[in-house]
Design a protein around this motif. Structure first.
Motif, PDB file in Angstrom:
ATOM      1  N   VAL A  21       0.820  -1.224   0.000  1.00  0.00           N
ATOM      2  CA  VAL A  21       0.000   0.000   0.000  1.00  0.00           C
ATOM      3  C   VAL A  21       0.852   1.272   0.000  1.00  0.00           C
ATOM      4  O   VAL A  21       0.357   2.368   0.222  1.00  0.00           O
ATOM      5  CB  VAL A  21      -1.009   0.017   1.192  1.00  0.00           C
ATOM      6  CG1 VAL A  21      -1.924  -1.186   1.167  1.00  0.00           C
ATOM      7  CG2 VAL A  21      -0.307   0.124   2.535  1.00  0.00           C
ATOM      8  N   ALA A  23       2.993   2.288   2.159  1.00  0.00           N
ATOM      9  CA  ALA A  23       2.976   2.943   3.475  1.00  0.00           C
ATOM     10  C   ALA A  23       4.270   3.740   3.648  1.00  0.00           C
ATOM     11  O   ALA A  23       5.326   3.394   3.101  1.00  0.00           O
ATOM     12  CB  ALA A  23       2.849   1.893   4.572  1.00  0.00           C
ATOM     13  N   ALA A  61       0.912   6.343   7.151  1.00  0.00           N
ATOM     14  CA  ALA A  61       2.106   5.980   7.919  1.00  0.00           C
ATOM     15  C   ALA A  61       2.157   4.454   8.027  1.00  0.00           C
ATOM     16  O   ALA A  61       1.132   3.781   7.947  1.00  0.00           O
ATOM     17  CB  ALA A  61       2.022   6.602   9.303  1.00  0.00           C
ATOM     18  N   SER A  96      -5.899   4.633  -3.098  1.00  0.00           N
ATOM     19  CA  SER A  96      -6.206   5.252  -1.806  1.00  0.00           C
ATOM     20  C   SER A  96      -5.178   6.314  -1.453  1.00  0.00           C
ATOM     21  O   SER A  96      -3.989   6.163  -1.741  1.00  0.00           O
ATOM     22  CB  SER A  96      -6.161   4.209  -0.682  1.00  0.00           C
ATOM     23  OG  SER A  96      -7.076   3.189  -0.916  1.00  0.00           O
ATOM     24  N   GLU A 103      -2.258  13.357   4.119  1.00  0.00           N
ATOM     25  CA  GLU A 103      -1.547  14.519   4.688  1.00  0.00           C
ATOM     26  C   GLU A 103      -0.396  14.939   3.766  1.00  0.00           C
ATOM     27  O   GLU A 103      -0.142  16.127   3.574  1.00  0.00           O
ATOM     28  CB  GLU A 103      -1.035  14.172   6.090  1.00  0.00           C
ATOM     29  CG  GLU A 103      -2.191  13.961   7.072  1.00  0.00           C
ATOM     30  CD  GLU A 103      -1.716  13.626   8.466  1.00  0.00           C
ATOM     31  OE1 GLU A 103      -1.248  12.496   8.662  1.00  0.00           O
ATOM     32  OE2 GLU A 103      -1.794  14.492   9.349  1.00  0.00           O
ATOM     33  N   LEU A 126      -7.483   4.126  14.504  1.00  0.00           N
ATOM     34  CA  LEU A 126      -6.276   3.483  15.044  1.00  0.00           C
ATOM     35  C   LEU A 126      -5.901   4.110  16.389  1.00  0.00           C
ATOM     36  O   LEU A 126      -4.795   3.904  16.897  1.00  0.00           O
ATOM     37  CB  LEU A 126      -5.114   3.651  14.062  1.00  0.00           C
ATOM     38  CG  LEU A 126      -5.310   2.999  12.683  1.00  0.00           C
ATOM     39  CD1 LEU A 126      -4.253   3.485  11.708  1.00  0.00           C
ATOM     40  CD2 LEU A 126      -5.264   1.483  12.790  1.00  0.00           C
ATOM     41  N   LEU A 129      -4.657  10.710  15.818  1.00  0.00           N
ATOM     42  CA  LEU A 129      -5.250  11.799  15.044  1.00  0.00           C
ATOM     43  C   LEU A 129      -4.306  12.111  13.898  1.00  0.00           C
ATOM     44  O   LEU A 129      -3.146  11.682  13.914  1.00  0.00           O
ATOM     45  CB  LEU A 129      -5.505  13.012  15.941  1.00  0.00           C
ATOM     46  CG  LEU A 129      -4.351  13.699  16.650  1.00  0.00           C
ATOM     47  CD1 LEU A 129      -3.666  14.710  15.758  1.00  0.00           C
ATOM     48  CD2 LEU A 129      -4.867  14.424  17.882  1.00  0.00           C
ATOM     49  N   PHE A 259      -0.494   8.570  21.209  1.00  0.00           N
ATOM     50  CA  PHE A 259       0.441   7.661  20.544  1.00  0.00           C
ATOM     51  C   PHE A 259       0.840   6.472  21.414  1.00  0.00           C
ATOM     52  O   PHE A 259       0.970   5.358  20.945  1.00  0.00           O
ATOM     53  CB  PHE A 259       1.673   8.449  20.100  1.00  0.00           C
ATOM     54  CG  PHE A 259       2.476   7.745  19.045  1.00  0.00           C
ATOM     55  CD1 PHE A 259       1.977   7.570  17.763  1.00  0.00           C
ATOM     56  CD2 PHE A 259       3.739   7.233  19.340  1.00  0.00           C
ATOM     57  CE1 PHE A 259       2.707   6.908  16.797  1.00  0.00           C
ATOM     58  CE2 PHE A 259       4.474   6.569  18.370  1.00  0.00           C
ATOM     59  CZ  PHE A 259       3.960   6.415  17.099  1.00  0.00           C
TER      60      PHE A 259
END
Ligand SMILES: CCCCCCCC/C=C\C/C=C/C(=O)SCCNC(=O)CCNC(=O)[C@H](O)C(C)(C)COP(=O)(O)OP(=O)(O)OC[C@H]1O[C@@H](n2cnc3c(N)ncnc32)[C@H](O)[C@@H]1OP(=O)(O)O
Length: 719
Positions: A21, A23, A61, A96, A103, A126, A129, A259
């Motif tokens: 993907v 990432a 991420a 996607s 961001e 997840l 934010l 986090f």
């Protein structure tokens, strides 16, 4: 990794390469930093395009990195370097653009999307934010209300909606990279100041305070204790009220709290667990990657009660042609009307045409002769189901898969009544079957791997979280529910009220406590099962012996309510009272409290004060303990299977990761110690006796949950 090429002479093309993907791993971030610098320092390059390989821009991420020491260039300065570039940077979005991926795109000066692309900031799901500037840039770009909606729900939007909202500048049906390169050429040399989102103020919004108050209230209500949605609102509020730099500081502070939170760990565990259950394996050694599913073009549903109707809708919505069989004419007509209504409403919601022609109705079981798979959903009675299976075996073409939607009966016994037991599996749907996410695919010792693979694939097509489990009473979900409900009954005997038990469970995060849930599903369901098990006796006996059945503690409270005709919502009375039968608003019932008082007096029980902690420990640890038995028996292949079942089908709060993940967080030694404590107090309750697997895991040093599989294998080999 990121690859760099110069195309159309003066466009620097950066391609993110990190399958599946793209990432934003440390290597990808480093690649972006290096290639952006290269493009910006090349005098022949006038503009830049960023895209992703294999038809996907970027899935955000790298979630796998979150649990470890993060290395490599951080996202925020990387995105800043792109936004402050003096050459236009265009994001070419295919597939996607999610989380950090969107961001990154928001840091670019322009965004071109393919019409099939989906965009979103799903970090909230997840436990996080959008902390690479997303919470500050999106409200500046599309306004506070729309940004709040996207960031607090994490929903993905289509390219068309993204265009309408102003997230993307252009949508194409053609090659996105070509369109982006063309676009990049057309904007080369234009002033970039208006394109740097971080420099914009948020669009004016009247009565900002009232808006945030309203949204915060809504979010608190639906979050059921989850902290990330609240932090998301606070971050957007910072965007709306503070200059960008201060907003970024607030975003960082809020992210720092999230986090490292247990909730973020739980939610990220759920993300991977949901994918892990697709890699099913059976004790025989059969596995997902070596078992080929059979093609299913045509399916049938037998029995069109509530479950059969929902299953028909779920199948038809995948585009399959479905034969829906109900032998009684009146029921068939009612079912046809109900199914058509459900299909029409579902299609309207999804903006597609209803699959009405995909369903053929029949009163005759012979109509299923040429289907590839049948799901039987007749009344929960072994004799009736056996008869249906025998008829199906005679009628269906060779090789047709026979599935039962039983929630408790023995799949293996049913299989043994057919000439081809290898073709039989359970497909345990949850009501309403076209809505609920969970599907338990139940294999018996004789189910073929191909049959399991086919049912699992069909479940996936229907959008279900499909989990393959072994055959035992109640399978995984209902087997674990039994001790949970029994403990709740015992707590009432000892002095609790339904309100107290439900409040403790709802504060924990369940959408409904055990008593409100029982009222919703109908108290007569469990009553029928207990009668079948020979547990129900007339309710006049008193004293301790009246509450010991089949050698163990038994509470007849549920039976006594049923004897009063209190079946829950459907009769307007149950553990609570309702305005009228069918009404959903539960109110405390003084009758029930007097009834409990009289019951305790009759049985010589003295009510004591019970607190929320005891409710949680007794109900949840009893349930978890059964989960350990299930793992030990090999009924579930791993803790992820149990957790996905509980989160998708039983309302276990996702931000607590599922019962087995919760046990891991609480600490196995603590769970064991509390079970031992309650077992000493209630020696006649076998489900409080700690499972031997739990004991062995604690004795082997309480390995973390991702190592349980290994530990269980080792422990089993030592037996
Ligand atoms: C003190 C403060 C410290 C601060 C540190 C700050 C760092 C963070 C800063 C900014 C915040 C940004 C956060 C994020 O971006 S979080 C990630 C957000 N993205 C998502 O949630 C998207 C997740 N992925 C998906 O929704 C889907 O995978 C999909 C739509 C992209 C593709 O769907 P599909 O084709 O159905 O494939 P699968 O879902 O099956 O996935 C395939 C495979 O890929 C793995 N995977 C997917 N996404 C990721 C990812 N983002 N990171 C790592 N791995 C990912 C997935 O797990 C599958 O693999 P498998 O488990 O081995 O099967």
């Amino acid at each position: 990794m990121a690859e760099y090429n110069r195309v159309s002479e003066c466009v620097g093309l950066i391609t993110l390469r990190n399958p599946p993907v793209n990432a934003l791993s440390a290597a990808v971030r480093q690649g972006i930093v290096d290639t952006v610098q290269r493009a910006l320092s090349d005098p022949n390059v006038k503009s830049v395009v960023i895209c992703g390989q294999n038809g996907i821009f970027c899935g955000g991420a790298d979630i796998k990195e979150f649990g470890s020491n993060m290395t490599g260039p951080p996202l925020i300065p990387m995105i800043h370097a792109i936004e402050s570039a003096n050459k236009p940077v265009v994001a070419a979005i295919e597939g996607s653009a999610l989380g950090g991926g969107l961001e990154l795109a928001l840091g670019c000066h322009y965004r071109i999307a393919h019409s099939k692309a989906r965009l979103g900031l799903p970090e909230v799901s997840l436990g996080l934010l959008p902390a690479a500037g997303g919470s500050q840039r999106l409200p500046r770009l599309i306004g506070v209300p729309a940004a709040l909606n996207l960031i607090t729900t994490g929903r993905h939007v289509t390219a068309a909606e993204a265009l309408q909202l102003g997230i993307v500048d252009q949508v194409t049906d053609h090659n996105t990279v070509d369109a982006a390169v063309k676009f990049a050429l057309s904007v080369a040399g234009r002033s970039l100041d208006p394109r740097r989102i971080s420099t914009h103020p948020c669009p004016q919004q009247p009565d900002l305070d009232a808006l945030f108050e309203e949204v915060m209230q809504k979010v608190r209500q639906s979050a059921r204790g989850a902290i990330a949605p609240i932090a998301c609102v606070q971050a957007v509020r910072a965007a709306a009220t503070l200059p960008y730099a201060q907003g970024m500081e607030r975003e960082r502070e809020l992210m720092a709290t999230l986090f490292t939170s247990g909730q973020a760990r739980a939610l990220q565990y759920c993300f991977f667990a949901e994918r892990a259950v697709g890699r099913w394996r059976m004790p025989s050694g059969a596995r997902w990657d070596t078992s080929k599913p059979r093609p299913v073009h045509k399916a049938a549903v037998i029995g069109l009660g509530t479950m059969g109707r929902g299953i028909t809708v779920a199948l038809a919505q995948t585009g399959l042609s479905v034969i829906a069989v109900e032998t009684q004419e009146k029921q068939l007509m009612e079912a046809k009307q109900a199914i058509s209504g459900m299909l029409e409403r579902g299609a309207k919601r999804r903006g597609v045409a209803p699959a009405l022609d995909g369903v053929i109705y029949s009163q005759n079981i012979q109509a299923v002769a040429d289907v590839d798979l049948v799901i039987e959903a007749v009344f929960e009675d072994i004799a009736l189901k056996t008869k249906v299976f025998q008829q199906l075996s005679a009628v269906c073409k060779p090789g047709t898969l026979l599935c039962t939607n039983t929630s408790a009966l023995d799949v293996d016994q049913l299989a043994s009544e057919t000439p081809n037991p290898e073709l039989v599996v359970g497909m345990h749907f949850f009501a309403p079957a076209h809505v609920m996410k969970l599907l338990e695919v139940v294999y018996g010792p004789r189910s073929s791997p191909q049959a399991v693979a086919t049912a699992m694939q069909l479940g996936k097509k229907m959008g279900k979280a499909s989990v393959a489990v072994g055959n035992c009473r109640g399978f995984v979900g209902n087997r674990m529910l039994k001790p949970y409900i029994e403990e709740a009954f015992f707590l009432l005997e000892e002095g609790a009220t339904p309100e107290l038990v439900d409040q403790a469970l709802e504060e924990f995060g369940f959408p409904m406590g055990v008593f409100r849930m029982s009222d919703l599903s109908g108290l007569d369901v469990g009553w029928r099962v207990r009668k079948g098990d020979g547990l129900v006796e007339p309710g006049t006996a008193s004293g301790r012996s009246a509450r010991i059945r089949q050698g163990r503690r038994y509470s007849p409270l549920g039976d006594l309510l049923c004897e009063e005709g209190r079946f829950g919502q459907k009769t307007g009375r149950g553990w609570y009272q309702y305005d009228k039968p069918g009404s959903r608003v539960a109110r405390s019932d003084p009758w029930l409290h007097s009834f409990l008082g009289a019951y305790r007096a009759q049985h010589g029980l003295v009510a004591r004060r019970i607190d929320h902690q005891e409710v949680l420990e007794r109900c949840l640890y009893a349930l978890i303990n059964e989960g350990f038995h299930i793992l030990d028996d090999g009924i579930a292949a791993g803790p992820e299977d149990i957790d996905v079942i509980y989160v998708s089908g039983y309302g276990w709060p996702r931000h607590r990761g599922g019962p087995m993940f919760y046990a891991n967080m609480v600490g196995l030694a603590k769970v064991l110690e509390r079970l031992e404590h309650y077992q000493q107090l209630h020696p006649e309750v076998p489900h409080l006796q700690p499972s031997s697997l739990l004991r062995r895991l604690v004795a082997s040093g309480s390995p973390p949950i991702h190592k349980w599989g290994e530990a269980i294998k080792k422990l089993h080999s030592q037996l």
